[in-house]
Scaffold this active site. Structure first.
Site, PDB file in Angstrom:
ATOM      1  N   PRO A   2      -9.545 -25.061   3.686  1.00 52.82           N
ATOM      2  CA  PRO A   2      -8.345 -24.753   4.588  1.00 52.82           C
ATOM      3  C   PRO A   2      -8.117 -23.419   4.844  1.00 52.82           C
ATOM      4  O   PRO A   2      -8.043 -22.721   3.599  1.00 52.82           O
ATOM      5  CB  PRO A   2      -7.364 -25.469   4.100  1.00 52.82           C
ATOM      6  CG  PRO A   2      -8.217 -26.774   3.056  1.00 52.82           C
ATOM      7  CD  PRO A   2      -9.250 -25.857   2.418  1.00 52.82           C
ATOM      8  N   GLU A   3      -7.729 -22.876   5.829  1.00 55.13           N
ATOM      9  CA  GLU A   3      -7.533 -21.538   5.835  1.00 55.13           C
ATOM     10  C   GLU A   3      -6.186 -21.508   7.062  1.00 55.13           C
ATOM     11  O   GLU A   3      -6.005 -22.639   7.641  1.00 55.13           O
ATOM     12  CB  GLU A   3      -8.647 -20.322   6.344  1.00 55.13           C
ATOM     13  CG  GLU A   3      -9.538 -20.488   5.520  1.00 55.13           C
ATOM     14  CD  GLU A   3     -10.159 -19.102   5.195  1.00 55.13           C
ATOM     15  OE1 GLU A   3      -9.697 -18.050   5.492  1.00 55.13           O
ATOM     16  OE2 GLU A   3     -11.362 -19.108   4.780  1.00 55.13           O
ATOM     17  N   LYS A  51      -0.510 -21.216   5.034  1.00 55.68           N
ATOM     18  CA  LYS A  51      -1.378 -22.389   4.805  1.00 55.68           C
ATOM     19  C   LYS A  51      -0.329 -23.431   4.102  1.00 55.68           C
ATOM     20  O   LYS A  51      -0.714 -24.824   3.776  1.00 55.68           O
ATOM     21  CB  LYS A  51      -2.229 -22.278   3.425  1.00 55.68           C
ATOM     22  CG  LYS A  51      -3.203 -21.281   3.721  1.00 55.68           C
ATOM     23  CD  LYS A  51      -4.240 -21.060   2.731  1.00 55.68           C
ATOM     24  CE  LYS A  51      -4.618 -19.586   2.454  1.00 55.68           C
ATOM     25  NZ  LYS A  51      -5.544 -19.421   1.496  1.00 55.68           N
ATOM     26  N   ARG A 249     -12.944 -16.026  -7.108  1.00 58.39           N
ATOM     27  CA  ARG A 249     -13.490 -16.790  -5.863  1.00 58.39           C
ATOM     28  C   ARG A 249     -14.846 -15.871  -5.525  1.00 58.39           C
ATOM     29  O   ARG A 249     -14.795 -14.755  -5.520  1.00 58.39           O
ATOM     30  CB  ARG A 249     -12.674 -16.560  -4.776  1.00 58.39           C
ATOM     31  CG  ARG A 249     -11.147 -17.161  -5.120  1.00 58.39           C
ATOM     32  CD  ARG A 249     -11.166 -18.649  -5.166  1.00 58.39           C
ATOM     33  NE  ARG A 249     -11.469 -19.235  -4.108  1.00 58.39           N
ATOM     34  CZ  ARG A 249     -10.785 -19.393  -2.810  1.00 58.39           C
ATOM     35  NH1 ARG A 249      -9.555 -18.825  -2.995  1.00 58.39           N
ATOM     36  NH2 ARG A 249     -11.205 -19.860  -1.839  1.00 58.39           N
TER      37      ARG A 249
END
Ligand SMILES: [Zn+2]
Length: 265
Positions: A2-3, A51, A249
């Protein structure tokens, strides 16, 4: 993953399905909300913010969910078989035409609509929000000159909505490495404008296409293309880890097309 554009799309779908509908039954499968019941209230609006997503009711409540890495909202017709495992379901909202399922949502809480700012007031400008302010985003980024641009883009206090895909892709498109200090990024205004364009271009699909080519496997320049040839110059794409909110990340880049410092060794 999800972005901001994924959340925007989820909000668009939920809005079309639920706004104006009365909740017939609500089932919260998180301990804090186990006894909560919104049945009888109607859904008045569904609002994405970075988000975060808020589903508001005419009872003055906002159901606040955050997608993090895994979250999703599903819509089913009543009686339709669910495509989610029961233990992953955090919330079930039943209306006459639709059943909405919140799945794997790490944040699922209820708060008075007037207090939404308590959970999103810290967010930076949102390119998909009604009040998008690119100058303020640039100002906030300039306030963190020593932070690597790849970390700054993920810091939702500076600019809201971008995630790991856009981080790598925007740095490629602007020809700088993700480890370039934000204060040394040339034309930060252009950087922010392009990031906003990418998020907007994908908000109707959530596909996160950055090359303009929607065909399978062609949509991105560097993301998850480790060792494969750069689409521009043929140099193998590299991957290294970069911090974000306490976790590392994966970050992808082309060492030929992108200028600036590499990952710390
Ligand atoms: Zn290249």
């Amino acid at each position: 993953m999800p972005e901001g554009d994924t959340v925007f799309l989820a909000a668009t779908r939920l809005r079309a399905a639920l706004v104006g509908q009365r909740l017939l039954e609500t089932d919260f499968r998180v301990p804090r909300l186990a006894t909560t019941n919104l049945a009888g209230q109607s859904v008045t609006e569904v609002v994405p913010r970075g988000k975060h997503l808020f589903l508001r009711t005419d009872g003055g409540w906002s159901l606040h969910t955050h997608f993090r890495m895994q979250g999703e909202w599903h819509l089913y017709r009543p009686g339709q078989r669910w495509g989610a495992k029961a233990h992953e379901v955090r919330v079930v909202l039943r209306t006459a035409p639709w059943v909405a399922l919140g799945v794997r949502l790490p944040v699922c809480e209820l708060l008075p609509t007037g207090e939404e700012a308590r959970v999103v007031g810290h967010l930076g400008p949102d390119p998909l929000g009604p009040d998008w302010d690119p100058d303020e985003a640039v100002r906030r980024l300039r306030g963190a000159p020593d932070l690597a641009i790849g970390e700054a883009v993920l810091d939702q206090r500076l600019i809201a909505g971008a995630g790991n895909v856009y981080k790598s892709e925007i740095c490629f498109l602007r020809g700088i490495t993700p480890w370039t200090p934000t204060g040394e990024v040339p034309d930060l205004e252009g950087f922010v404008a392009l990031l906003a364009r990418l998020l907007r271009a994908n908000r109707a699909t959530g596909n996160q296409i950055t090359t303009g080519d929607p065909r399978p496997g062609r949509g991105r320049w560097v993301m998850e293309r480790t060792g494969r040839p750069c689409r521009r110059c043929g140099t193998p794409i590299r991957m290294a880890r970069q911090p974000s909110y306490g976790t590392d990340r994966p970050t992808y880049w082309c060492p030929s097309c992108q200028r600036g410092q590499g990952p710390p060794s």
